[in-house]
Structures are given as structure tokens and as C-alpha cells.
Scaffold this motif. Structure first.
Motif, PDB file in Angstrom:
ATOM      1  N   THR A   2       0.825  -1.203   0.000  1.00 18.27           N
ATOM      2  CA  THR A   2       0.000   0.000   0.000  1.00 18.27           C
ATOM      3  C   THR A   2       0.859   1.252   0.000  1.00 18.27           C
ATOM      4  O   THR A   2       1.782   1.388   0.801  1.00 18.27           O
ATOM      5  N   PRO A   4       1.957   4.933   0.874  1.00 20.67           N
ATOM      6  CA  PRO A   4       1.679   5.788   2.033  1.00 20.67           C
ATOM      7  C   PRO A   4       0.690   6.903   1.702  1.00 20.67           C
ATOM      8  O   PRO A   4       0.113   7.508   2.604  1.00 20.67           O
ATOM      9  N   THR A   7      -3.304   5.234   2.314  1.00 22.21           N
ATOM     10  CA  THR A   7      -3.793   4.591   3.520  1.00 22.21           C
ATOM     11  C   THR A   7      -5.237   5.006   3.769  1.00 22.21           C
ATOM     12  O   THR A   7      -5.721   5.996   3.208  1.00 22.21           O
ATOM     13  N   GLU A   8      -5.933   4.251   4.604  1.00 21.55           N
ATOM     14  CA  GLU A   8      -7.323   4.577   4.890  1.00 21.55           C
ATOM     15  C   GLU A   8      -7.448   5.979   5.474  1.00 21.55           C
ATOM     16  O   GLU A   8      -8.356   6.751   5.118  1.00 21.55           O
ATOM     17  N   GLU A   9      -6.531   6.324   6.401  1.00 21.39           N
ATOM     18  CA  GLU A   9      -6.588   7.647   7.022  1.00 21.39           C
ATOM     19  C   GLU A   9      -6.395   8.748   5.992  1.00 21.39           C
ATOM     20  O   GLU A   9      -7.082   9.787   6.036  1.00 21.39           O
TER      21      GLU A   9
END
Length: 382
Positions: A2, A4, A7-9
Motif C-alpha cells: 500500500t 503511504p 492509507t485509509e486515514e
């Protein structure tokens, strides 16, 4: 693996910035361009969302890191904002870090924390009428007089200078050269401070000023760090400023690619959409290519800088990354205006604004020529 950036955030952060931009910025941007400045209420709104705190240490009220700040600037532009908005709204990114890192707890409480909440606006005062990139040659002087410094001189091209509540100001407290430079926080409502608004080619919504100091008395407690440490502090922050401008450059280029694709699909000439013309299709393909290369390189350099790589090679690559993104942006915005034809030359059309705004990116934070000199020096060409 993934990224950076995905990311989900950070997907949530990107979505929030897009909503903020589409609701709070895009409907008003033309009005702010005509007014020559952003409203203070925009800072308060951005502060309430936590956007102004990103990239600052938690100890001073901050959150996140420099990838987060880059993502915010990128998405703000991609959602219909501009690099001019970034300059005016996020000026604290160059005004407050020195205080956050080297200032006393009192200075942090008085200036940094309220700035991150959107309650104060700060500027950075380095450039002078007779001194640009040569920071060590500044002449604005701060003479110690008891518990105060008396400041005399002038700063120019100061971003957010007409609205700023305070200016983190480079002053000469010692002898000639870089060892005599210090940083001093000067409130703009002090007697002897005067400001003159400057009109610019682009970044119309980002106010800019010349600020003059006529024997302005400033408490010695407003010194940021030790006397004579100002030059080092300024050099420490150039990396982040150059990366910020590089991000704005590739984001502006990407926005212009997106706008041009949409235009080419809906604009018809001789009974067919522009996108059916090979010369147009290939031109847009090249625009997308140089933009993608610039974005990929800048993000790579940013990741290594964020990780703490302070090598000489990275110093050179910071300069390379800025110039790579700026050159890509300059070419792409020019092509976007060309492919929009007469519409692209009209005031109020988005690609026209990006064309004007892009011109400063190769000047601010160190000119293209200074960047090339940094690279040449690191290559041993002195």
C-alpha cells in the motif's frame, strides 16, 4: 504494497479536503481573486478541521507529517482550488515552524497555537528590497536596547503581509554575514510598522506586501532561538518550502490535464470533438506523462526527506525535484491554455488562473537558477 499516500486515514483526509474545497473555496474563489486576499474566516474554518495543524509537532498542538500537508495542498488544487489559495491559507507553514521548533514556550503559546487554530495569521519576513536569495546579506537591523530590540529596515514580497498579525522576521543582530542573522517575532500592530500592498501577475487571492520597520521596539523575549542562529534556522526550512512548491506545481499540472481532457471531449470542431484529433490526443498524452513523472519524483524525494535523509545528495535532489515539477507545470499550463483556444485566454477561466499562478513557482523558495546552482555545487562544479 500500500502506498503511504493511499492509507485509509489519508483517503479520508483527501475526501475531507475535497469537501472543504468544493464547499468553502470554489464558490468564492473569483471574489477573493478580485478582492486580493482570503477572508480570515477561511483560516478559522481550516483550523477547526485540523488542516492548519498538519506537519507541526504534537507538543505545540500539531498533528500528522509533511506527507499529510502535501496531500492537502495537492487535493485542494485538484478539487478546484489554486496554488494562490495554498499560499494565502498555509502561509503559517513558513511563518510558524521556526517558533515551534526553537521558540520559547511563551512564544509557542502566544503565536503558534492560535495560528494552528486559525485565530492568527503569520508571515515570514526574509526578502528585502535589495536582497533576495542571498539571505546572509540582509540589512534590516535589530539593535538591543535594554529589554527590547529596536528594528529598522524593510521586507518585501511578503506573502500574507497585509493581513498578518505577526512576522517572523530575519534581522541583523550582529556583524556581517550569516553569523549576524537572527529571527525575531514582530507583531504588525506595533508602532513604526507600516505595510504597502503589492499587486502581482498571479496568486491574486494571496495578499503580498512590503513591510517597513521604523525604529520598532520589540521585546527581546521575542527572539526565536539564540542570537545569530537565524540563518541556520532559515536553511533548515528551505527543504520543506521547496517541496511544498513542487507539490503545488505538479498538482496544478494535473488539474490542467484533467480540465483539458474534459474540454477536449466536449468541445467540437468541424463536427467532431477535439479529443478525436490526433495532434490534440498526443499533446494531452505528453501533458499527462510529464506530470506523472514530476509527481512520482517529488513524492519519492519527499519520502526520503521525511525519513530524515540529510545527505548532500538529497539536498541536490530537493532542488532537482522543485525544478522538475516547475518545468513540467510551466509546459502543461501553457498547453492547457493553447488547447482551450480563445476560452483559455479569458479571465475567470480556470486554466487562465493556473497559467498566471504557475509563474511564481519557479521564483519562490529559490529561483530555478538558484536550484541549478545548488545541484551544480553538489556535483563538484565549484
Amino acid at each position: 504494497m500500500t502506498s503511504p499516500w493511499r492509507t485509509e486515514e489519508r483517503r479520508e483526509l483527501r475526501a475531507m479536503v475535497r469537501r472543504f474545497t468544493e464547499r468553502e473555496i470554489v464558490p468564492h474563489l473569483e471574489t477573493w481573486e478580485d478582492a486580493g486576499e482570503l477572508p480570515r474566516s477561511l483560516h478559522r474554518t481550516a483550523g477547526s478541521l485540523g488542516l492548519l495543524a498538519l506537519g507541526f509537532p504534537e507538543a505545540v498542538g500539531g498533528d500528522g507529517d509533511h506527507t499529510d500537508t502535501a496531500l492537502v495542498a495537492e487535493e485542494l488544487i485538484l478539487a478546484g482550488g489554486s496554488s494562490g489559495v495554498c499560499a494565502g491559507l498555509f502561509t503559517h507553514g513558513i511563518a510558524a515552524p521556526h517558533i515551534a521548533l526553537h521558540g520559547s514556550p511563551d512564544l509557542v503559546d502566544r503565536f503558534v497555537r492560535p495560528t494552528l487554530r486559525g485565530e492568527l495569521i503569520g508571515s515570514l519576513g526574509i526578502t528585502e528590497p535589495g536582497t533576495g536569495s542571498d539571505v546572509a546579506a540582509i540589512t534590516t537591523r535589530a539593535v538591543r536596547d535594554g529589554e527590547d530590540y529596536v528594528v529598522t529596515g524593510a521586507k518585501t514580497f511578503i506573502t500574507s503581509g497585509t493581513r498578518a498579525d505577526y512576522v517572523t522576521t530575519a534581522v541583523r543582530t550582529g556583524g556581517p554575514g550569516h553569523r549576524g542573522v537572527s529571527l525575531l517575532v514582530v507583531e504588525t500592530d506595533r508602532p513604526g510598522v507600516s505595510r504597502t500592498r503589492l499587486r502581482k501577475m498571479g496568486w491574486h487571492c494571496s495578499d503580498t506586501a512590503t513591510i517597513s520597520f521604523d525604529e520598532v521596539r520589540v521585546p527581546a523575549s521575542h527572539l526565536v532561538g539564540a542570537e545569530g542562529s537565524g540563518f541556520r534556522q532559515i536553511m533548515e526550512r528551505f527543504g520543506s518550502e521547496r517541496l511544498s512548491l513542487a507539490v503545488q506545481a505538479y498538482a496544478t499540472a494535473q488539474r490542467c490535464v484533467d480540465l483539458t481532457i474534459a474540454w477536449a471531449k466536449q468541445r467540437e470542431t468541424f463536427g467532431a470533438p477535439l479529443s478525436s484529433r490526433q495532434v490534440v490526443r498526443h499533446r494531452i498524452a505528453r501533458m499527462a506523462r510529464v506530470t506523472t513523472v514530476a509527481r512520482t519524483y517529488v513524492r519519492d524525494v519527499l519520502a526520503r526527506w521525511e525519513a530524515g535523509d540529510a545527505s548532500g545528495d538529497l539536498v541536490a535532489e530537493l532542488a532537482m525535484a522543485k525544478n522538475t515539477a516547475v518545468e513540467a507545470c510551466d509546459w502543461v499550463v501553457d498547453q492547457a491554455v493553447q488547447l482551450h483556444g480563445g476560452a483559455g485566454y479569458l479571465h475567470g477561466i480556470e486554466v487562465e488562473r493556473h497559467y498566471r499562478d504557475a509563474r511564481i513557482l519557479g521564483i519562490g523558495g529559490g529561483t530555478n537558477e538558484i536550484m541549478d546552482e545548488v545541484v551544480a555545487s553538489r556535483l563538484g562544479l565549484d
